[in-house]
Scaffold this motif. Sequence first.
Motif, PDB file in Angstrom:
ATOM      1  N   ASP A  12     -14.924   7.933  -9.026  1.00 49.52           N
ATOM      2  CA  ASP A  12     -13.712   7.377  -8.437  1.00 49.52           C
ATOM      3  C   ASP A  12     -13.266   6.186  -9.267  1.00 49.52           C
ATOM      4  O   ASP A  12     -14.073   5.539  -9.947  1.00 49.52           O
ATOM      5  N   HIS A  14      -9.985   2.979  -9.148  1.00 48.14           N
ATOM      6  CA  HIS A  14      -8.804   2.380  -8.513  1.00 48.14           C
ATOM      7  C   HIS A  14      -8.349   1.198  -9.351  1.00 48.14           C
ATOM      8  O   HIS A  14      -9.146   0.583 -10.081  1.00 48.14           O
ATOM      9  N   LEU A  35      -9.707  -3.729  -4.975  1.00 43.89           N
ATOM     10  CA  LEU A  35      -9.350  -2.378  -5.411  1.00 43.89           C
ATOM     11  C   LEU A  35      -8.307  -1.770  -4.485  1.00 43.89           C
ATOM     12  O   LEU A  35      -8.458  -1.788  -3.265  1.00 43.89           O
ATOM     13  N   SER A  36      -7.241  -1.261  -5.094  1.00 39.22           N
ATOM     14  CA  SER A  36      -6.199  -0.602  -4.308  1.00 39.22           C
ATOM     15  C   SER A  36      -6.757   0.699  -3.757  1.00 39.22           C
ATOM     16  O   SER A  36      -7.762   1.217  -4.237  1.00 39.22           O
ATOM     17  N   GLY A  37      -6.107   1.224  -2.789  1.00 37.10           N
ATOM     18  CA  GLY A  37      -6.531   2.497  -2.213  1.00 37.10           C
ATOM     19  C   GLY A  37      -6.086   2.574  -0.777  1.00 37.10           C
ATOM     20  O   GLY A  37      -5.726   1.570  -0.166  1.00 37.10           O
ATOM     21  N   GLY A  41     -10.890   0.983  -0.524  1.00 38.13           N
ATOM     22  CA  GLY A  41     -10.928   1.108  -1.978  1.00 38.13           C
ATOM     23  C   GLY A  41     -12.314   1.042  -2.593  1.00 38.13           C
ATOM     24  O   GLY A  41     -12.446   0.847  -3.797  1.00 38.13           O
ATOM     25  N   ILE A  43     -14.845   2.141  -4.469  1.00 43.67           N
ATOM     26  CA  ILE A  43     -15.058   3.235  -5.426  1.00 43.67           C
ATOM     27  C   ILE A  43     -16.502   3.729  -5.449  1.00 43.67           C
ATOM     28  O   ILE A  43     -16.753   4.911  -5.685  1.00 43.67           O
ATOM     29  N   SER A 149      -8.485  -2.114 -13.823  1.00 41.52           N
ATOM     30  CA  SER A 149      -9.060  -1.136 -12.903  1.00 41.52           C
ATOM     31  C   SER A 149     -10.582  -1.183 -12.977  1.00 41.52           C
ATOM     32  O   SER A 149     -11.157  -1.908 -13.790  1.00 41.52           O
TER      33      SER A 149
END
Length: 161
Positions: A12, A14, A35-37, A41, A43, A149
């Motif tokens: 994963d 993000h 972390l975006s999501g 987020g 990961i 990221s």
Amino acid sequence: MSLDLRVGIGYDSHRLVEGRRLILGGVEIPFEKGLSGHSDGDILFHALTDALLGAMGLGDIGQYFPPSDQQWKDADSAVFLAHTRRLLEDNGYRIVNVDAVIVLERPKIGPYYNAIRKRIADVLGIEMGRVGLKGKTAEGMGPVGEGLSAEAHAVALVERN
């Protein structure tokens, strides 16, 4: 007696954005970005979820927790991993071990290493010694190296009971 071992891999990534908490392996890490999501987020929990689902041949995280479903907005990703553990157990499997790599330029995860491993072990119901974890950088290359990221890679080994 034959062994029924299965392995799965997960991945994963993000974007790092302002205004979000940085959650890795269920542990909040102080940092100016998160972390975006659709969910929190995380990961690492997402990659572990996919690795376990893959080992059982049961698809991927998006099939169970689609980002289009508003009930998962800002959800704690431990819910995803715990649900996958229950699927695993309901299908007659047990976790042998998991191993993961977080690729992140900053912050360093070293100070949180044992807390992350313990949180993973707790959610999965396994001994901490069955949880491997590494933190790597991208050596300044690509979006991860530029601090835009982060990525997580995971592998899981499961055995049918």
